[in-house]
Design a protein around this motif. Sequence first.
Motif, PDB file in Angstrom:
ATOM      1  N   ASP A   1      -2.498   8.295   2.941  1.00 22.88           N
ATOM      2  CA  ASP A   1      -3.590   7.459   2.653  1.00 22.88           C
ATOM      3  C   ASP A   1      -4.634   7.946   1.454  1.00 22.88           C
ATOM      4  OD1 ASP A   1      -3.224   6.025   4.802  1.00 22.88           O
ATOM      5  OD2 ASP A   1      -3.853   7.507   6.314  1.00 22.88           O
ATOM      6  N   LYS A   2      -4.194   8.941   0.911  1.00 18.89           N
ATOM      7  CA  LYS A   2      -5.173   9.319  -0.169  1.00 18.89           C
ATOM      8  C   LYS A   2      -4.392  10.388  -1.104  1.00 18.89           C
ATOM      9  CE  LYS A   2      -9.303  12.148  -1.024  1.00 18.89           C
ATOM     10  NZ  LYS A   2     -10.456  12.993  -0.324  1.00 18.89           N
TER      11      LYS A   2
ATOM     12  N   ALA B   1       0.899  -1.068   0.012  1.00 15.52           N
ATOM     13  CA  ALA B   1      -0.057  -0.022  -0.023  1.00 15.52           C
ATOM     14  C   ALA B   1       0.842   1.139   0.005  1.00 15.52           C
ATOM     15  CB  ALA B   1      -0.946  -0.007   1.244  1.00 15.52           C
TER      16      ALA B   1
ATOM     17  N   GLU C   1     -10.053  -1.422  -7.701  1.00 19.73           N
ATOM     18  CA  GLU C   1      -9.328  -1.639  -6.377  1.00 19.73           C
ATOM     19  C   GLU C   1      -8.024  -2.365  -6.281  1.00 19.73           C
ATOM     20  OE1 GLU C   1     -12.574  -2.893  -4.100  1.00 19.73           O
ATOM     21  OE2 GLU C   1     -12.127  -4.803  -4.200  1.00 19.73           O
TER      22      GLU C   1
ATOM     23  N   VAL D   1      -6.816  -0.537  -1.630  1.00 17.67           N
ATOM     24  CA  VAL D   1      -6.629   0.943  -2.104  1.00 17.67           C
ATOM     25  C   VAL D   1      -7.680   0.929  -3.330  1.00 17.67           C
ATOM     26  CG1 VAL D   1      -5.049   2.416  -3.250  1.00 17.67           C
ATOM     27  CG2 VAL D   1      -4.066   0.960  -1.285  1.00 17.67           C
TER      28      VAL D   1
ATOM     29  N   PHE E   1      -6.969   7.848  -5.527  1.00 16.32           N
ATOM     30  CA  PHE E   1      -6.368   6.544  -4.826  1.00 16.32           C
ATOM     31  C   PHE E   1      -6.857   6.982  -3.313  1.00 16.32           C
ATOM     32  CE2 PHE E   1      -3.042   3.966  -6.875  1.00 16.32           C
ATOM     33  CZ  PHE E   1      -3.698   3.954  -8.072  1.00 16.32           C
ATOM     34  N   GLU E   2      -7.460   5.830  -2.585  1.00 15.12           N
ATOM     35  CA  GLU E   2      -7.618   5.980  -1.032  1.00 15.12           C
ATOM     36  C   GLU E   2      -7.478   4.500  -0.534  1.00 15.12           C
ATOM     37  OE1 GLU E   2     -10.956   8.165   1.426  1.00 15.12           O
ATOM     38  OE2 GLU E   2     -11.443   7.840  -0.644  1.00 15.12           O
ATOM     39  N   ARG E   3      -6.649   4.692   0.679  1.00 13.61           N
ATOM     40  CA  ARG E   3      -6.525   3.494   1.317  1.00 13.61           C
ATOM     41  C   ARG E   3      -7.531   3.340   2.365  1.00 13.61           C
ATOM     42  NH1 ARG E   3      -0.856   1.985   4.100  1.00 13.61           N
ATOM     43  NH2 ARG E   3      -0.149   4.075   2.904  1.00 13.61           N
TER      44      ARG E   3
ATOM     45  N   LEU F   1       0.857   4.226  -2.915  1.00 18.53           N
ATOM     46  CA  LEU F   1       0.590   5.539  -2.770  1.00 18.53           C
ATOM     47  C   LEU F   1       1.815   6.291  -2.714  1.00 18.53           C
ATOM     48  CD1 LEU F   1      -2.222   4.982  -0.373  1.00 18.53           C
ATOM     49  CD2 LEU F   1      -2.529   6.798  -1.929  1.00 18.53           C
TER      50      LEU F   1
END
Length: 215
Positions: free
Chosen positions: A98-99, A73, A156, A132, A120-122, A77
């Motif tokens: 995280d984003k 992850a 994802e 993600v 993108f978002e974790r 990112l």
Amino acid sequence: MASFRSPRTMDRCSGFLLLLLAAWPATTSAQPPTWRTVSDKDGIRLEARSLPDERFDELRVTTSLKASPETIADYLLGKYLDEKNKNIVRTFIHRGPDKAVWSDVLSTSVASDRCYSMRFERQALANGGIRVKFVSLDYAGKEPKPDCIALRARGEWTMTPNGAGTRLTYASLTDIGGKAPAFLVHRSLSSAAVSSVRKVVAGASGLALPRGIGD
């Protein structure tokens, strides 16, 4: 002794049966489309499935690697978004652990430019897994060429810990827009999906990118 049902009761029963029969096909057709295997080579499986009202197949790529979900992850990112590509001009709008939100202009010599923004978002999952998620947004970058075509995508990256490290699953539904033949686009999208997974496996494992993927 024979029972007697009034006409009104029989009408209600008949009406219920008709509603049940009408609902049955809808319930059956609501089952998720079946994945079909496209290729399974060198530990990487590519699958595809057709979705209603979509021009192109949804793709799913799965593999395993020794890196942890957290490491993968972080790479997605981080360095994954920083890798240079001669065909893409990228502008970041938001960047965090995280984003991330950015805009791309994808240019090739054989087709019109594609313009898109992406997020993108974790997300943390149970048992130490990480997802993600990504989705395309309305283009928010510098003013593109007038003939630039919007690209639409969602999907994802899912990292599930297992005994040997992590099971990595990449799912993506992409519509490049324009009028290119679907069979040609499917081949390109399938190749790009496998290349993306190979890139993440190498990058998250601290290895050099496979030849040709970093171009």
